[in-house]
Design an enzyme around this catalytic site. Structure first.
Site, PDB file in Angstrom:
ATOM      1  N   HIS A  48     -12.889   6.046   1.888  1.00  0.00           N
ATOM      2  CA  HIS A  48     -11.567   5.451   1.684  1.00  0.00           C
ATOM      3  C   HIS A  48     -10.683   6.171   0.666  1.00  0.00           C
ATOM      4  O   HIS A  48      -9.505   5.879   0.568  1.00  0.00           O
ATOM      5  CB  HIS A  48     -11.677   3.972   1.279  1.00  0.00           C
ATOM      6  CG  HIS A  48     -11.902   3.779  -0.185  1.00  0.00           C
ATOM      7  ND1 HIS A  48     -13.136   3.863  -0.757  1.00  0.00           N
ATOM      8  CD2 HIS A  48     -11.028   3.561  -1.204  1.00  0.00           C
ATOM      9  CE1 HIS A  48     -13.034   3.687  -2.065  1.00  0.00           C
ATOM     10  NE2 HIS A  48     -11.761   3.508  -2.376  1.00  0.00           N
TER      11      HIS A  48
HETATM   12  C1  UD1 Z   1      -7.596   0.988  -4.330  1.00  0.00           C
HETATM   13  C2  UD1 Z   1      -7.827   1.685  -5.678  1.00  0.00           C
HETATM   14  C3  UD1 Z   1      -9.188   2.358  -5.702  1.00  0.00           C
HETATM   15  C4  UD1 Z   1     -10.299   1.415  -5.228  1.00  0.00           C
HETATM   16  C5  UD1 Z   1      -9.915   0.828  -3.875  1.00  0.00           C
HETATM   17  C6  UD1 Z   1     -10.965  -0.127  -3.356  1.00  0.00           C
HETATM   18  C7  UD1 Z   1      -5.715   2.508  -6.691  1.00  0.00           C
HETATM   19  C8  UD1 Z   1      -4.900   3.688  -7.011  1.00  0.00           C
HETATM   20  N1  UD1 Z   1      -6.828   2.720  -5.940  1.00  0.00           N
HETATM   21  O1  UD1 Z   1      -7.468   2.003  -3.355  1.00  0.00           O
HETATM   22  O2  UD1 Z   1      -9.473   2.787  -7.019  1.00  0.00           O
HETATM   23  O3  UD1 Z   1     -11.522   2.122  -5.117  1.00  0.00           O
HETATM   24  O4  UD1 Z   1      -8.666   0.146  -4.014  1.00  0.00           O
HETATM   25  O5  UD1 Z   1     -10.704  -0.551  -2.055  1.00  0.00           O
HETATM   26  O6  UD1 Z   1      -5.375   1.407  -7.114  1.00  0.00           O
HETATM   27  N2  UD1 Z   1      -4.358  -1.790   2.927  1.00  0.00           N
HETATM   28  C9  UD1 Z   1      -4.365  -2.751   3.907  1.00  0.00           C
HETATM   29  N3  UD1 Z   1      -4.830  -4.003   3.596  1.00  0.00           N
HETATM   30  C10 UD1 Z   1      -5.260  -4.334   2.372  1.00  0.00           C
HETATM   31  C11 UD1 Z   1      -5.235  -3.344   1.375  1.00  0.00           C
HETATM   32  C12 UD1 Z   1      -4.792  -2.085   1.658  1.00  0.00           C
HETATM   33  O7  UD1 Z   1      -3.983  -2.513   5.036  1.00  0.00           O
HETATM   34  O8  UD1 Z   1      -5.671  -5.475   2.152  1.00  0.00           O
HETATM   35  C13 UD1 Z   1      -3.906  -0.412   3.250  1.00  0.00           C
HETATM   36  C14 UD1 Z   1      -2.428  -0.235   3.051  1.00  0.00           C
HETATM   37  O9  UD1 Z   1      -1.938   0.573   4.073  1.00  0.00           O
HETATM   38  C15 UD1 Z   1      -2.335   0.537   1.748  1.00  0.00           C
HETATM   39  C16 UD1 Z   1      -3.609   1.361   1.784  1.00  0.00           C
HETATM   40  O10 UD1 Z   1      -4.565   0.519   2.448  1.00  0.00           O
HETATM   41  O11 UD1 Z   1      -1.200   1.289   1.635  1.00  0.00           O
HETATM   42  C17 UD1 Z   1      -4.104   1.740   0.444  1.00  0.00           C
HETATM   43  O12 UD1 Z   1      -4.193   0.598  -0.382  1.00  0.00           O
HETATM   44  P1  UD1 Z   1      -4.082   0.697  -1.982  1.00  0.00           P
HETATM   45  O13 UD1 Z   1      -4.301  -0.629  -2.552  1.00  0.00           O
HETATM   46  O14 UD1 Z   1      -2.887   1.429  -2.384  1.00  0.00           O
HETATM   47  O15 UD1 Z   1      -5.261   1.664  -2.394  1.00  0.00           O
HETATM   48  P2  UD1 Z   1      -6.785   1.674  -1.961  1.00  0.00           P
HETATM   49  O16 UD1 Z   1      -7.046   2.866  -1.121  1.00  0.00           O
HETATM   50  O17 UD1 Z   1      -7.251   0.376  -1.419  1.00  0.00           O
END
Ligand code: UD1
Length: 367
Positions: A207
């Site tokens: 991820h």
């Molecule tokens: C975040 C953390 C990371 C952690 C990870 C655990 C930061 C910079 N990174 O990364 O340290 O290891 O969480 O999962 O804060 N999305 C969905 N549904 C959700 C959540 C996210 O569709 O419920 C998708 C969205 O398109 C979003 C992307 O995932 O833009 C990334 O989500 P984001 O929260 O920015 O970062 P993570 O990759 O989850």
């Protein structure tokens, strides 16, 4: 003592469970906890399911930021957290790990002089291209109490000139894995549901943004997984970011081979209890997640790390994990090596399973 706990992303919700449990079981009279959810993770299977399974009190506030660019996401959280802190007047704010929710909590609290307690302090990848590395450095340098899960984390803080308020206390995730392992085996149906048997499969998660968003890295990882799937079942509970990027960044023929492969089981994100069961019964773990690396170690499973470095260097040094980066040949080679020669040493690196209780006691002394 009144604390405001900020959570937002999946691993923080899990970590917070350990502290909430310690408060409920040992410090109910002395500690009042107000939980703030930033809304960084919002899908039910990335958030709500953990509250349900892990018995975490319902958040009093949800800022509802959702997915945005790093700047917009962090800024909205800062605004929301500041407002809540001004209203609640806590003795301190409790922050976990290294996400944008952590950074936002650190900035909001430090500007209005509310002491910060950072749980999972001191970890470093020494790779500032990772957003998480910036988040953890900033948070550590604003914190009053810093609880490091490992001896290496503690040393990193000292090396950066932080010498007071630091503790080497063990890992709250280890507390959780110990507490929930047997409960998970009783409650989770995932092995039956997916037709999986103990050690018949390898568990894999991907991820990190540099793996999902850089096509050459994502293709290299999935080429390696395809090779491994010729001899072993692979189980992949996929983060929503990765599900989206497979469509966009994987070469068409590779995408077809991966998604129509009976030996590659792509699942939605797993609940915590399901994930623990999947880890506990896997033969090996392949991951770019910090938390999953550690849980593989807790359950004595060999682990391949799909990154160029790790914050948990002790697990590599003792031979239980190997850094393969997103390199097809290194992944396949390390996989074959571990299959022939699995590691045997899993020393007690992450404490004794009572880190959360220790943290509560120290917080009560201080505030
Ligand atoms: C975040 C953390 C990371 C952690 C990870 C655990 C930061 C910079 N990174 O990364 O340290 O290891 O969480 O999962 O804060 N999305 C969905 N549904 C959700 C959540 C996210 O569709 O419920 C998708 C969205 O398109 C979003 C992307 O995932 O833009 C990334 O989500 P984001 O929260 O920015 O970062 P993570 O990759 O989850």
């Amino acid at each position: 003592m009144k604390i405001v706990t900020v959570i937002g992303a999946r691993p923080q919700i899990i970590k917070a469970a350990a502290l909430s449990r310690a408060i409920r079981e040992h410090f109910n009279k002395e500690v009042q906890e107000v939980i703030v959810h930033t809304g960084q993770h919002y899908d039910d299977n990335m958030s709500q399911v953990f509250f349900d399974e892990l018995d975490i009190p319902k958040p009093k506030y949800n800022i509802g930021v959702g997915s945005e660019s790093h700047g917009v996401q962090t800024a909205r959280m800062i605004e929301g957290i500041e407002e809540i802190l001004l209203k609640e007047h806590p003795d301190c704010i409790v922050l976990y790990g290294d996400t944008n929710s952590t950074l936002a909590g650190a900035i909001a609290a430090s500007k209005i002089h509310i002491p910060i307690v950072h749980i999972e302090a001191g970890l470093r990848s020494f790779n500032k291209a990772m957003p998480e590395e910036i988040n953890r450095i900033c948070c550590d340098h604003c914190s009053t109490q810093l609880f490091s899960p490992t001896a290496t984390g503690y040393k990193n803080l000292v090396n950066e000139g932080i010498t007071s308020g630091i503790y080497h206390c063990g890992d709250v995730m280890y507390d959780n894995s110990k507490y929930f392992a047997n409960i998970a085996d009783k409650k989770s149906q995932i092995l039956d549901k997916e037709g999986l048997k103990t050690t018949d499969y390898v568990l894999c998660t991907v991820h990190r943004d540099n793996n999902t968003d850089q096509p050459e890295r994502l293709n290299a990882i999935f080429k390696a997984l395809l090779k491994i799937s010729e001899s072993k079942m692979l189980v992949l509970p996929l983060h929503p970011r990765t599900s989206k990027s497979l469509n966009i960044n994987l070469e068409k023929s590779l995408f077809d081979k991966v998604t129509n492969n009976p030996n590659i089981k792509i699942l939605p994100p797993a609940s915590f209890l399901d994930m623990i069961v999947l880890e506990r019964h896997a033969q090996m773990v392949i991951t770019d997640s910090g938390g999953v690396q550690k849980e593989a170690f807790f359950f004595q499973k060999p682990c391949l790390i799909l990154r160029s470095e790790t914050e948990w260097k002790e697990i590599v040094e003792c031979g239980a994990a190997v850094i393969t980066d997103a390199d097809e040949d290194r992944i396949v080679e390390a996989y074959n090596r571990f299959m022939e020669n699995p590691p045997h040493k899993y020393p007690e690196i992450f404490g004794d399973g009572n880190a959360a209780e220790f943290i509560c006691k120290e917080m009560l002394e201080k505030f």
